[in-house]
Design a protein around this motif. Structure first.
Motif, PDB file in Angstrom:
ATOM      1  N   GLY A 173      75.988  69.110 -62.416  1.00 33.87           N
ATOM      2  CA  GLY A 173      77.260  69.753 -62.758  1.00 33.87           C
ATOM      3  C   GLY A 173      77.957  69.042 -63.894  1.00 33.87           C
ATOM      4  O   GLY A 173      78.422  69.667 -64.858  1.00 33.87           O
ATOM      5  N   MET A 174      78.019  67.703 -63.817  1.00 30.37           N
ATOM      6  CA  MET A 174      78.665  66.929 -64.874  1.00 30.37           C
ATOM      7  C   MET A 174      77.868  67.002 -66.176  1.00 30.37           C
ATOM      8  O   MET A 174      78.442  67.100 -67.269  1.00 30.37           O
ATOM      9  CB  MET A 174      78.821  65.473 -64.420  1.00 30.37           C
ATOM     10  CG  MET A 174      79.751  65.292 -63.226  1.00 30.37           C
ATOM     11  SD  MET A 174      79.809  63.587 -62.615  1.00 30.37           S
ATOM     12  CE  MET A 174      80.761  62.793 -63.908  1.00 30.37           C
ATOM     13  N   TYR A 175      76.543  66.968 -66.056  1.00 30.06           N
ATOM     14  CA  TYR A 175      75.689  67.009 -67.250  1.00 30.06           C
ATOM     15  C   TYR A 175      75.839  68.335 -67.978  1.00 30.06           C
ATOM     16  O   TYR A 175      75.934  68.383 -69.209  1.00 30.06           O
ATOM     17  CB  TYR A 175      74.227  66.785 -66.856  1.00 30.06           C
ATOM     18  CG  TYR A 175      73.307  66.569 -68.042  1.00 30.06           C
ATOM     19  CD1 TYR A 175      72.951  65.279 -68.423  1.00 30.06           C
ATOM     20  CD2 TYR A 175      72.805  67.632 -68.777  1.00 30.06           C
ATOM     21  CE1 TYR A 175      72.110  65.062 -69.507  1.00 30.06           C
ATOM     22  CE2 TYR A 175      71.969  67.428 -69.859  1.00 30.06           C
ATOM     23  CZ  TYR A 175      71.625  66.145 -70.225  1.00 30.06           C
ATOM     24  OH  TYR A 175      70.799  65.941 -71.305  1.00 30.06           O
ATOM     25  N   LEU A 176      75.868  69.436 -67.233  1.00 30.83           N
ATOM     26  CA  LEU A 176      76.017  70.752 -67.849  1.00 30.83           C
ATOM     27  C   LEU A 176      77.354  70.854 -68.584  1.00 30.83           C
ATOM     28  O   LEU A 176      77.432  71.396 -69.700  1.00 30.83           O
ATOM     29  CB  LEU A 176      75.909  71.845 -66.784  1.00 30.83           C
ATOM     30  CG  LEU A 176      76.059  73.288 -67.279  1.00 30.83           C
ATOM     31  CD1 LEU A 176      74.975  73.606 -68.302  1.00 30.83           C
ATOM     32  CD2 LEU A 176      75.994  74.261 -66.106  1.00 30.83           C
ATOM     33  N   GLN A 177      78.391  70.320 -67.972  1.00 29.92           N
ATOM     34  CA  GLN A 177      79.698  70.300 -68.633  1.00 29.92           C
ATOM     35  C   GLN A 177      79.620  69.508 -69.936  1.00 29.92           C
ATOM     36  O   GLN A 177      80.124  69.954 -70.979  1.00 29.92           O
ATOM     37  CB  GLN A 177      80.755  69.680 -67.715  1.00 29.92           C
ATOM     38  CG  GLN A 177      82.131  69.620 -68.316  1.00 29.92           C
ATOM     39  CD  GLN A 177      83.086  68.752 -67.522  1.00 29.92           C
ATOM     40  OE1 GLN A 177      84.019  68.182 -68.063  1.00 29.92           O
ATOM     41  NE2 GLN A 177      82.876  68.663 -66.222  1.00 29.92           N
ATOM     42  N   MET A 237      81.696  61.896 -72.952  1.00 31.76           N
ATOM     43  CA  MET A 237      80.329  61.419 -72.800  1.00 31.76           C
ATOM     44  C   MET A 237      80.067  60.833 -71.421  1.00 31.76           C
ATOM     45  O   MET A 237      78.920  60.704 -71.004  1.00 31.76           O
ATOM     46  CB  MET A 237      80.025  60.363 -73.873  1.00 31.76           C
ATOM     47  CG  MET A 237      80.149  60.870 -75.303  1.00 31.76           C
ATOM     48  SD  MET A 237      79.067  62.266 -75.647  1.00 31.76           S
ATOM     49  CE  MET A 237      77.471  61.480 -75.561  1.00 31.76           C
ATOM     50  N   SER A 238      81.127  60.460 -70.704  1.00 32.52           N
ATOM     51  CA  SER A 238      80.938  59.878 -69.366  1.00 32.52           C
ATOM     52  C   SER A 238      80.245  60.849 -68.418  1.00 32.52           C
ATOM     53  O   SER A 238      79.632  60.425 -67.433  1.00 32.52           O
ATOM     54  CB  SER A 238      82.298  59.471 -68.779  1.00 32.52           C
ATOM     55  OG  SER A 238      83.112  60.611 -68.565  1.00 32.52           O
ATOM     56  N   ASN A 239      80.311  62.141 -68.703  1.00 34.12           N
ATOM     57  CA  ASN A 239      79.661  63.109 -67.830  1.00 34.12           C
ATOM     58  C   ASN A 239      78.139  63.047 -67.902  1.00 34.12           C
ATOM     59  O   ASN A 239      77.448  63.664 -67.094  1.00 34.12           O
ATOM     60  CB  ASN A 239      80.136  64.526 -68.181  1.00 34.12           C
ATOM     61  CG  ASN A 239      81.562  64.779 -67.735  1.00 34.12           C
ATOM     62  OD1 ASN A 239      81.979  64.332 -66.673  1.00 34.12           O
ATOM     63  ND2 ASN A 239      82.338  65.468 -68.557  1.00 34.12           N
ATOM     64  N   TYR A 240      77.613  62.318 -68.889  1.00 36.54           N
ATOM     65  CA  TYR A 240      76.164  62.114 -68.957  1.00 36.54           C
ATOM     66  C   TYR A 240      75.673  60.968 -68.060  1.00 36.54           C
ATOM     67  O   TYR A 240      74.492  60.884 -67.747  1.00 36.54           O
ATOM     68  CB  TYR A 240      75.746  61.766 -70.391  1.00 36.54           C
ATOM     69  CG  TYR A 240      75.682  62.926 -71.347  1.00 36.54           C
ATOM     70  CD1 TYR A 240      74.948  64.066 -71.047  1.00 36.54           C
ATOM     71  CD2 TYR A 240      76.332  62.872 -72.567  1.00 36.54           C
ATOM     72  CE1 TYR A 240      74.882  65.124 -71.935  1.00 36.54           C
ATOM     73  CE2 TYR A 240      76.275  63.921 -73.471  1.00 36.54           C
ATOM     74  CZ  TYR A 240      75.548  65.043 -73.147  1.00 36.54           C
ATOM     75  OH  TYR A 240      75.478  66.087 -74.026  1.00 36.54           O
ATOM     76  N   LEU A 241      76.565  60.070 -67.703  1.00 38.11           N
ATOM     77  CA  LEU A 241      76.160  58.763 -67.196  1.00 38.11           C
ATOM     78  C   LEU A 241      75.266  58.803 -65.957  1.00 38.11           C
ATOM     79  O   LEU A 241      74.303  58.046 -65.852  1.00 38.11           O
ATOM     80  CB  LEU A 241      77.407  57.916 -66.896  1.00 38.11           C
ATOM     81  CG  LEU A 241      78.207  57.492 -68.133  1.00 38.11           C
ATOM     82  CD1 LEU A 241      79.455  56.748 -67.715  1.00 38.11           C
ATOM     83  CD2 LEU A 241      77.350  56.633 -69.043  1.00 38.11           C
ATOM     84  N   MET A 242      75.569  59.651 -65.013  1.00 36.21           N
ATOM     85  CA  MET A 242      74.839  59.617 -63.742  1.00 36.21           C
ATOM     86  C   MET A 242      73.370  59.997 -63.892  1.00 36.21           C
ATOM     87  O   MET A 242      72.556  59.686 -63.029  1.00 36.21           O
ATOM     88  CB  MET A 242      75.516  60.544 -62.730  1.00 36.21           C
ATOM     89  CG  MET A 242      76.837  60.011 -62.216  1.00 36.21           C
ATOM     90  SD  MET A 242      77.598  61.092 -60.998  1.00 36.21           S
ATOM     91  CE  MET A 242      76.352  61.108 -59.731  1.00 36.21           C
ATOM     92  N   MET A 249      66.250  65.019 -70.925  1.00 41.20           N
ATOM     93  CA  MET A 249      67.699  65.208 -70.810  1.00 41.20           C
ATOM     94  C   MET A 249      68.446  63.906 -71.090  1.00 41.20           C
ATOM     95  O   MET A 249      69.493  63.902 -71.753  1.00 41.20           O
ATOM     96  CB  MET A 249      68.033  65.738 -69.418  1.00 41.20           C
ATOM     97  CG  MET A 249      67.495  67.137 -69.163  1.00 41.20           C
ATOM     98  SD  MET A 249      67.758  67.723 -67.483  1.00 41.20           S
ATOM     99  CE  MET A 249      69.517  68.072 -67.521  1.00 41.20           C
ATOM    100  N   VAL A 250      67.912  62.784 -70.603  1.00 37.43           N
ATOM    101  CA  VAL A 250      68.538  61.484 -70.882  1.00 37.43           C
ATOM    102  C   VAL A 250      68.438  61.155 -72.367  1.00 37.43           C
ATOM    103  O   VAL A 250      69.401  60.682 -72.983  1.00 37.43           O
ATOM    104  CB  VAL A 250      67.888  60.375 -70.031  1.00 37.43           C
ATOM    105  CG1 VAL A 250      68.361  59.002 -70.487  1.00 37.43           C
ATOM    106  CG2 VAL A 250      68.220  60.560 -68.557  1.00 37.43           C
ATOM    107  N   ALA A 251      67.258  61.426 -72.964  1.00 36.33           N
ATOM    108  CA  ALA A 251      67.078  61.164 -74.391  1.00 36.33           C
ATOM    109  C   ALA A 251      68.069  61.976 -75.226  1.00 36.33           C
ATOM    110  O   ALA A 251      68.653  61.465 -76.191  1.00 36.33           O
ATOM    111  CB  ALA A 251      65.637  61.492 -74.798  1.00 36.33           C
ATOM    112  N   LEU A 252      68.278  63.234 -74.856  1.00 33.53           N
ATOM    113  CA  LEU A 252      69.237  64.079 -75.576  1.00 33.53           C
ATOM    114  C   LEU A 252      70.656  63.528 -75.461  1.00 33.53           C
ATOM    115  O   LEU A 252      71.431  63.559 -76.431  1.00 33.53           O
ATOM    116  CB  LEU A 252      69.188  65.513 -75.032  1.00 33.53           C
ATOM    117  CG  LEU A 252      67.941  66.324 -75.395  1.00 33.53           C
ATOM    118  CD1 LEU A 252      67.962  67.666 -74.683  1.00 33.53           C
ATOM    119  CD2 LEU A 252      67.841  66.528 -76.903  1.00 33.53           C
TER     120      LEU A 252
END
Length: 401
Positions: free
Chosen positions: A118-122, A157-162, A192-195
């Motif tokens: 959910g956070m990543y999609l946002q 960018m914090s929404n990528y962290l998890m 996805m992490v690389a992106l």
């Protein structure tokens, strides 16, 4: 009972969907919305399991929120009841999320994935807005994302962290059980992490990349310590030389980057004092000193004329609500750290890397970055408390068994 069943686990499935929705859209949702679905799930499981979660972590959260509520009472702010309840509900939601059956690991994976995705999609959609503003030359210290809220780059960018913890988990799963299905998931998550790293580089999100590095190092240390006997047996002269070579190359590349970039303080590595001497650490240290000198809070930092915060979420709680709240939250973090140590000292399995990785990545961010509004920080802090509740219940469940 080896799979989640729609008929038996309908409440869990509905809550998982709502958790994903909340993780995707939490910047514009009110805390009462989280308290509603989280509270219903908690009450449902209290009745079903005939137990109430009242442990030391809950008690510390209650104490902290009482002090915060007492501080805010004079202002008669809207939504104070939900700000009081949200952290407590989040922790209890995480605890009840696992249940008492043999589906605990599957439920941990489901919970963390719903939250992370959910956070990543946002974050991914927000980046499309960032590229648009970047193309127009409008991107400065922040941008306006999908929900039309202007925030600092790092806050978005914090929404990528998890997802770093998710990637490490699938890496371990693939190492333990090599098959095409696990490999496919590892490749997808790694991409996805690389992106997300590429996106961070494009918008100069250094703290996010630093967070990724620290999280990966800590999870690697945990894995090596847990499997130390196998690694000791596998040590050879050739592997020692290869390892030393990798370290030398890494140091050499760092030195070259430092030399190349030293002439421009506005570039990636050298901005704001660089990585090791970053101004964040200076204002955090001054913030701690000022908090001790001003136990009621209300101070501002003076290291930099453009920075009046402490660049640390816990110190921000102290700055707004006083030294007592800060101390309680530090103790609460120490109890979570104790659960992590217990979890790492036992053969709990690869699922622990998923939940510990997600928790570490969020909390490294909390220690290095401010939250846009500390009064509303429950919206992101509750995700960490949800993880803490799951972690404590996992440790307790394995200890009892």
């Amino acid at each position: 009972m080896n799979a989640i069943n729609l008929k038996r686990d309908w409440m869990f499935i509905i809550s998982a969907i709502l958790l994903f929705v909340y993780a995707f859209s939490y910047p514009v949702l009110k805390l009462w919305m989280f308290c509603l679905f989280g509270g219903v799930f908690v009450i449902f499981n209290i009745i079903k399991q005939k137990r109430v979660v009242i442990d030391n972590q809950v008690m510390l959260l209650v104490m902290a929120m009482i002090l915060i509520a007492a501080h805010d009472a004079q202002y008669q702010l809207e939504g104070e009841v939900y700000k009081f309840l949200a952290p407590i509900v989040a922790y209890m939601l995480g605890s009840f999320w696992l249940g008492k059956d043999d589906l605990a690991d599957k439920k941990i994976v489901t919970g963390v994935m719903m939250l992370s995705c959910g956070m990543y999609l946002q974050a991914a959609i927000d980046m499309l807005f960032a590229y648009r503003e970047l193309a127009n030359g409008e991107l400065a210290s922040g941008w306006t994302g999908i929900f039309n809220i202007f925030m600092a780059r790092t806050a978005y960018m914090s929404n990528y962290l998890m997802f770093l913890g998710v990637c490490f988990y699938f890496l371990i799963k693939n190492r333990e059980q090599k098959d095409e299905y696990n490999l496919r998931k590892l490749i997808i998550v790694s991409v996805m992490v690389a992106l997300s790293i590429i996106n961070s580089l494009l918008v100069r999100g250094r703290m996010v990349i630093l967070d990724f590095i620290l999280t990966f190092i800590l999870l690697t240390i945990i894995y090596i310590v847990e499997n130390r006997n196998d690694y000791i047996k596998a040590i050879t002269k050739k592997r020692i030389l290869i390892g030393a070579g990798v370290v030398c190359v890494a140091v050499l590349l760092l030195i070259i980057c430092k030399i190349i970039l030293s002439s421009n303080e506005d570039l990636f590595f050298n901005r704001d004092g660089g990585i090791l001497h970053n101004i964040r650490f200076q204002v955090a240290l001054q913030g701690l000193q000022l908090l001790i000198a001003n136990p009621n809070g209300g101070f501002i930092t003076t290291i930099d004329p453009d920075i009046t915060t402490t660049h640390n979420m816990w110190l921000e709680y102290g700055r707004e609500f006083g030294l007592g709240v800060f101390i309680i939250l530090v103790f609460h973090n120490l109890l979570i750290l104790k659960d992590i140590v217990i979890c790492c000292s036992k053969k709990i399995g690869s699922v622990k890397y998923l939940i510990i990785g997600a928790f570490i990545s969020l909390n490294v961010f909390f220690w290095l970055e401010p939250i846009q509004s500390i009064s509303d920080s429950s919206q992101i802090w509750i995700f960490s408390l949800f993880l803490a509740g799951m972690l404590h219940q996992k440790v307790k469940k394995d200890y009892d068994s």
